[in-house]
Enzyme design. Structure first.
Site, PDB file in Angstrom:
ATOM      1  N   LYS A   1      20.500   6.284  89.313  1.00  0.00           N
ATOM      2  CA  LYS A   1      20.103   5.178  88.514  1.00  0.00           C
ATOM      3  C   LYS A   1      21.451   4.329  87.869  1.00  0.00           C
ATOM      4  CE  LYS A   1      18.695   4.218  84.314  1.00  0.00           C
ATOM      5  NZ  LYS A   1      19.102   2.689  84.399  1.00  0.00           N
TER       6      LYS A   1
ATOM      7  N   GLY B   1      27.277   7.883  79.680  1.00  0.00           N
ATOM      8  CA  GLY B   1      26.824   6.768  79.004  1.00  0.00           C
ATOM      9  C   GLY B   1      27.146   7.166  77.541  1.00  0.00           C
ATOM     10  N   SER B   2      26.412   6.574  76.457  1.00  0.00           N
ATOM     11  CA  SER B   2      26.480   6.965  75.018  1.00  0.00           C
ATOM     12  C   SER B   2      26.190   8.353  74.705  1.00  0.00           C
ATOM     13  CB  SER B   2      25.770   5.684  74.107  1.00  0.00           C
ATOM     14  OG  SER B   2      24.500   5.917  74.441  1.00  0.00           O
ATOM     15  N   THR B   3      26.813   8.687  73.577  1.00  0.00           N
ATOM     16  CA  THR B   3      26.523   9.931  72.828  1.00  0.00           C
ATOM     17  C   THR B   3      24.908  10.191  72.388  1.00  0.00           C
ATOM     18  OG1 THR B   3      28.763  10.158  72.273  1.00  0.00           O
ATOM     19  CG2 THR B   3      27.152  11.471  71.064  1.00  0.00           C
ATOM     20  N   GLU B   4      24.587   8.688  72.072  1.00  0.00           N
ATOM     21  CA  GLU B   4      23.121   8.703  71.450  1.00  0.00           C
ATOM     22  C   GLU B   4      21.989   9.243  72.766  1.00  0.00           C
ATOM     23  OE1 GLU B   4      22.598   4.737  70.114  1.00  0.00           O
ATOM     24  OE2 GLU B   4      20.266   5.138  69.603  1.00  0.00           O
TER      25      GLU B   4
ATOM     26  N   GLY C   1      22.997  10.542  75.280  1.00  0.00           N
ATOM     27  CA  GLY C   1      23.135  11.725  75.854  1.00  0.00           C
ATOM     28  C   GLY C   1      22.187  12.977  75.176  1.00  0.00           C
TER      29      GLY C   1
ATOM     30  N   GLU D   1      29.211  13.025  80.135  1.00  0.00           N
ATOM     31  CA  GLU D   1      30.171  12.344  79.636  1.00  0.00           C
ATOM     32  C   GLU D   1      30.022  11.128  79.111  1.00  0.00           C
ATOM     33  OE1 GLU D   1      33.064  12.935  80.560  1.00  0.00           O
ATOM     34  OE2 GLU D   1      32.971  14.296  82.513  1.00  0.00           O
TER      35      GLU D   1
ATOM     36  N   CYS E   1      35.439   4.034  78.115  1.00  0.00           N
ATOM     37  CA  CYS E   1      35.017   5.094  77.473  1.00  0.00           C
ATOM     38  C   CYS E   1      36.577   5.610  76.715  1.00  0.00           C
ATOM     39  CB  CYS E   1      34.506   6.197  78.285  1.00  0.00           C
ATOM     40  SG  CYS E   1      35.429   6.744  79.544  1.00  0.00           S
TER      41      CYS E   1
ATOM     42  N   GLU F   1      31.583   4.407  67.794  1.00  0.00           N
ATOM     43  CA  GLU F   1      32.377   3.615  68.858  1.00  0.00           C
ATOM     44  C   GLU F   1      31.837   2.379  68.875  1.00  0.00           C
ATOM     45  OE1 GLU F   1      30.544   4.596  72.769  1.00  0.00           O
ATOM     46  OE2 GLU F   1      32.560   4.792  73.590  1.00  0.00           O
TER      47      GLU F   1
HETATM   48  P1  NAD Z   1      23.838   3.855  77.575  1.00  0.00           P
HETATM   49  O1  NAD Z   1      23.914   5.366  77.180  1.00  0.00           O
HETATM   50  O2  NAD Z   1      22.982   3.047  76.627  1.00  0.00           O
HETATM   51  O3  NAD Z   1      23.224   3.881  79.134  1.00  0.00           O
HETATM   52  C1  NAD Z   1      23.657   4.620  80.034  1.00  0.00           C
HETATM   53  C2  NAD Z   1      22.731   4.723  81.111  1.00  0.00           C
HETATM   54  O4  NAD Z   1      21.923   5.624  80.633  1.00  0.00           O
HETATM   55  C3  NAD Z   1      22.202   3.433  81.678  1.00  0.00           C
HETATM   56  O5  NAD Z   1      21.931   3.475  83.252  1.00  0.00           O
HETATM   57  C4  NAD Z   1      20.882   3.328  80.851  1.00  0.00           C
HETATM   58  O6  NAD Z   1      19.889   2.408  81.693  1.00  0.00           O
HETATM   59  C5  NAD Z   1      20.634   4.668  80.939  1.00  0.00           C
HETATM   60  N1  NAD Z   1      19.593   5.340  79.693  1.00  0.00           N
HETATM   61  C6  NAD Z   1      19.343   4.530  78.635  1.00  0.00           C
HETATM   62  N2  NAD Z   1      18.482   5.364  77.897  1.00  0.00           N
HETATM   63  C7  NAD Z   1      18.081   6.365  78.703  1.00  0.00           C
HETATM   64  C8  NAD Z   1      16.882   7.398  78.458  1.00  0.00           C
HETATM   65  N3  NAD Z   1      16.383   7.383  77.202  1.00  0.00           N
HETATM   66  N4  NAD Z   1      16.969   8.412  79.261  1.00  0.00           N
HETATM   67  C9  NAD Z   1      17.685   8.400  80.362  1.00  0.00           C
HETATM   68  N5  NAD Z   1      18.528   7.228  80.677  1.00  0.00           N
HETATM   69  C10 NAD Z   1      18.856   6.288  79.960  1.00  0.00           C
HETATM   70  O7  NAD Z   1      25.191   3.524  77.640  1.00  0.00           O
HETATM   71  P2  NAD Z   1      25.809   2.041  77.832  1.00  0.00           P
HETATM   72  O8  NAD Z   1      25.813   0.889  76.713  1.00  0.00           O
HETATM   73  O9  NAD Z   1      25.079   1.731  79.276  1.00  0.00           O
HETATM   74  O10 NAD Z   1      27.578   2.380  77.983  1.00  0.00           O
HETATM   75  C11 NAD Z   1      28.237   2.535  77.404  1.00  0.00           C
HETATM   76  C12 NAD Z   1      28.662   3.810  76.699  1.00  0.00           C
HETATM   77  O11 NAD Z   1      29.067   4.785  78.037  1.00  0.00           O
HETATM   78  C13 NAD Z   1      29.566   4.133  75.943  1.00  0.00           C
HETATM   79  O12 NAD Z   1      29.329   5.086  74.924  1.00  0.00           O
HETATM   80  C14 NAD Z   1      30.868   4.730  76.620  1.00  0.00           C
HETATM   81  O13 NAD Z   1      31.585   5.562  75.926  1.00  0.00           O
HETATM   82  C15 NAD Z   1      30.124   5.442  77.561  1.00  0.00           C
HETATM   83  N6  NAD Z   1      30.677   5.860  78.826  1.00  0.00           N
HETATM   84  C16 NAD Z   1      31.423   7.224  78.818  1.00  0.00           C
HETATM   85  C17 NAD Z   1      32.299   7.449  80.077  1.00  0.00           C
HETATM   86  C18 NAD Z   1      32.804   8.850  80.166  1.00  0.00           C
HETATM   87  O14 NAD Z   1      33.368   9.239  81.222  1.00  0.00           O
HETATM   88  N7  NAD Z   1      33.003   9.693  79.021  1.00  0.00           N
HETATM   89  C19 NAD Z   1      32.456   6.537  80.905  1.00  0.00           C
HETATM   90  C20 NAD Z   1      32.017   5.150  80.683  1.00  0.00           C
HETATM   91  C21 NAD Z   1      31.096   5.015  79.697  1.00  0.00           C
END
Ligand code: NAD
Length: 484
Positions: A182, A235-238, A240, A257, A291, A388
């Site tokens: 996804k 994705g985001s820590t929140e 995660g 990550e 990130c 962040e």
């Molecule tokens: P996000 O956490 O909002 O979304 C990431 C993914 O998760 C998207 O596909 C989204 O649709 C999905 N998602 C959202 N809510 C969900 C839920 N409740 N259950 C399951 N999936 C869900 O992040 P974003 O705004 O798309 O991306 C930015 C974030 O990603 C930043 O915090 C950045 O630091 C992080 N990031 C980390 C790395 C790393 O390798 N550590 C790399 C790239 C980005």
């Protein structure tokens, strides 16, 4: 496979949920749209993945045959590199030159992990166990098998759509897993092209299943699904943290990550030209939506003014624009939502008395462009310093010595990356040990290689991607015992 045919195919994706527009962030115009896939499609995708895994159509192939298919995916990606670059730059607004540089690296994930297919081995153990039949020791032979988890859910963000997709799909395939993939709802385009290529390369039906939909619907349903064994999430820590909670139902394994608030230390003996240039690119590249972006720069007091001036000069010289605009070096933020978020941090900082050395405003033109922003006079308890931002915003503070530098750098709940610039190599290695981060770069920034593991400390983690650790993340260990 033209770009237009991908846009048309995305439009044909009809689920049961809301219609989701795909927006060009450089113009704010709609590119295409699709319908959120919904719970039923998640259930179907997981069932297809499960059926393919149980039938062994992929994991049951000889490892060298799987390796060949991964190589074919890489070759096909190379053949379609221009379409991938166009799709990602259209979808994220990143300059074409940048997108063109990224695609070969993405294809290389498949070649790198093709090599690992034939190198997945367990260990052997000779054991003398007490309580054998004759009352003496029983001779045992034990060994471990490394087996694919089964059905894995791969969820990733919008900031590097094709990179994030390949970083997860390649090791999952190499390990023999079947997956449900996804991408972010903002950036589904390049994943649709990759899905076609994966099929054309010979990955059997049902092994890789693409879902496009929202995180709170499709992502959440995948994370909570009782027949998914592992979630690999970037994705985001929140989010995660939400994933950890949602996966508790069947005690899924979770790899995370997450976000970062990475410190960059610049000492007075650093190669200042290089440090200033890289510290600037390390935050402003991709409009700060990376990130590992170094969003907190700390400078030894003697060269503080010089570094602030240098980063400010570069910030002012960068040309913002869309992929189709001549000379553009930096693209927009991804969405109106991200623009509102970034400007919210900046406006709050202004109210709280930060000094805006440059930037701090949205460009007066279509597209979600924010001028590269340099902030000083920042308090450590401010939200913009602690959280962040994921935008082109850097805070710069002075320090006096190693102790203060380490304390400032580590004063964050994140631990993804950290950098030190100094020509004193002993000091560089000493400070590397003191920095609480999963990746430390010395006299360099934005480093990457497929073979070097990448993961976070503190709230930027669980687990690693890339390298040997990257494939191990999709393998579980079985111990087998035999009396001999
Ligand atoms: P996000 O956490 O909002 O979304 C990431 C993914 O998760 C998207 O596909 C989204 O649709 C999905 N998602 C959202 N809510 C969900 C839920 N409740 N259950 C399951 N999936 C869900 O992040 P974003 O705004 O798309 O991306 C930015 C974030 O990603 C930043 O915090 C950045 O630091 C992080 N990031 C980390 C790395 C790393 O390798 N550590 C790399 C790239 C980005």
């Amino acid at each position: 496979m033209t770009v237009q045919s991908v846009l048309d195919e995305v439009r044909k994706r009809r689920g049961t949920g809301a219609v989701i527009p795909v927006i060009d962030p450089a113009t704010e115009e709609q590119i295409t749209e699709f319908t959120d896939c919904g719970q039923e499609a998640v259930d179907e995708a997981v069932a297809r993945a499960r059926a393919s895994f149980e039938a062994g159509v992929w994991r049951g192939l000889p490892a060298r045959e799987r390796a060949k298919v991964l190589w074919r995916i890489a070759d096909l990606m190379d053949q379609h590199a221009e379409e991938f670059a166009e799709l990602d730059s259209l979808n994220t607004g990143m300059p074409m030159a940048q997108a063109r540089m990224i695609v070969p690296t993405c294809a290389e994930f498949f070649r790198y992990y093709a090599g690992w297919c034939t190198k997945v081995n367990g260990n052997a153990y000779e054991v003398q166990m007490e309580g054998g039949v004759s009352g003496s020791f029983a001779e045992m032979h034990a060994y471990t098998l490394k087996e694919p988890y089964g059905v894995v859910g791969l969820i990733f963000p919008w900031n590097g759509p094709i990179f994030n997709a390949c970083a997860k799909i390649a090791p999952a395939l190499a390990a023999g897993c079947s997956s449900v993939v996804k991408p972010a709802e903002e950036t589904p385009l390049s994943a649709v092209l990759l899905e076609r290529i994966i099929a054309e390369a010979g990955v059997p039906d049902g092994v890789v299943n693409l879902l496009i939909g929202y995180g709170h619907t499709a992502g959440a349903a995948l994370t909570a699904h009782p027949d998914v064994e592992k979630i690999a999430f970037t994705g985001s820590t929140e989010v995660g943290k939400q994933i950890v909670q949602a996966s508790a139902g069947n005690l899924k394994k979770v790899m995370l990550e997450l976000g970062g608030k990475s410190p960059v230390l610049i000492y007075d003996d650093a190669d200042l030209n290089m440090a200033i240039m890289m510290a600037s690119m390390g935050i402003f590249v991709h409009s700060g939506q990376g990130c590992v972006c170094g969003s907190r720069v700390f400078v030894q007091r003697g060269v503080y003014d010089q570094v602030v001036d240098g980063i400010t000069t570069i910030a002012n010289a960068l040309q913002l624009g869309g992929p189709k605009e001549e000379g553009s070096g930096i693209g927009p933020l991804i969405s109106q939502k991200q623009l509102t978020r970034v400007m919210g941090f900046i406006d709050e900082g202004k109210r709280d008395g930060v000094e805006v050395v440059t930037g701090g405003y949205r460009l007066d033109r279509p597209g979600y462009f924010v001028h590269p922003t340099v902030l000083t006079n920042v308090d450590r308890d401010m939200r913009l310093y602690q959280q962040e931002i994921f935008g082109p915003v850097v805070t710069i503070l002075p320090f006096d010595d190693d102790d203060e530098a380490a304390a400032l750098a580590n004063d964050t709940t994140y631990g993804l990356a950290a950098t030190a610039w100094t020509t004193n190599l002993s000091r560089a290695h000493r400070i590397a040990k003191r920095l609480h981060a999963g990746t430390v770069t010395l006299n360099s920034q934005l480093n990457f290689d497929h073979n070097v593991p990448f993961g976070g400390y503190k709230q930027s983690r669980w687990g690693h991607e890339f390298g040997r650790e990257g494939i191990e993340a999709y393998l579980q260990t079985k111990s087998v015992w035999a009396q001999i």
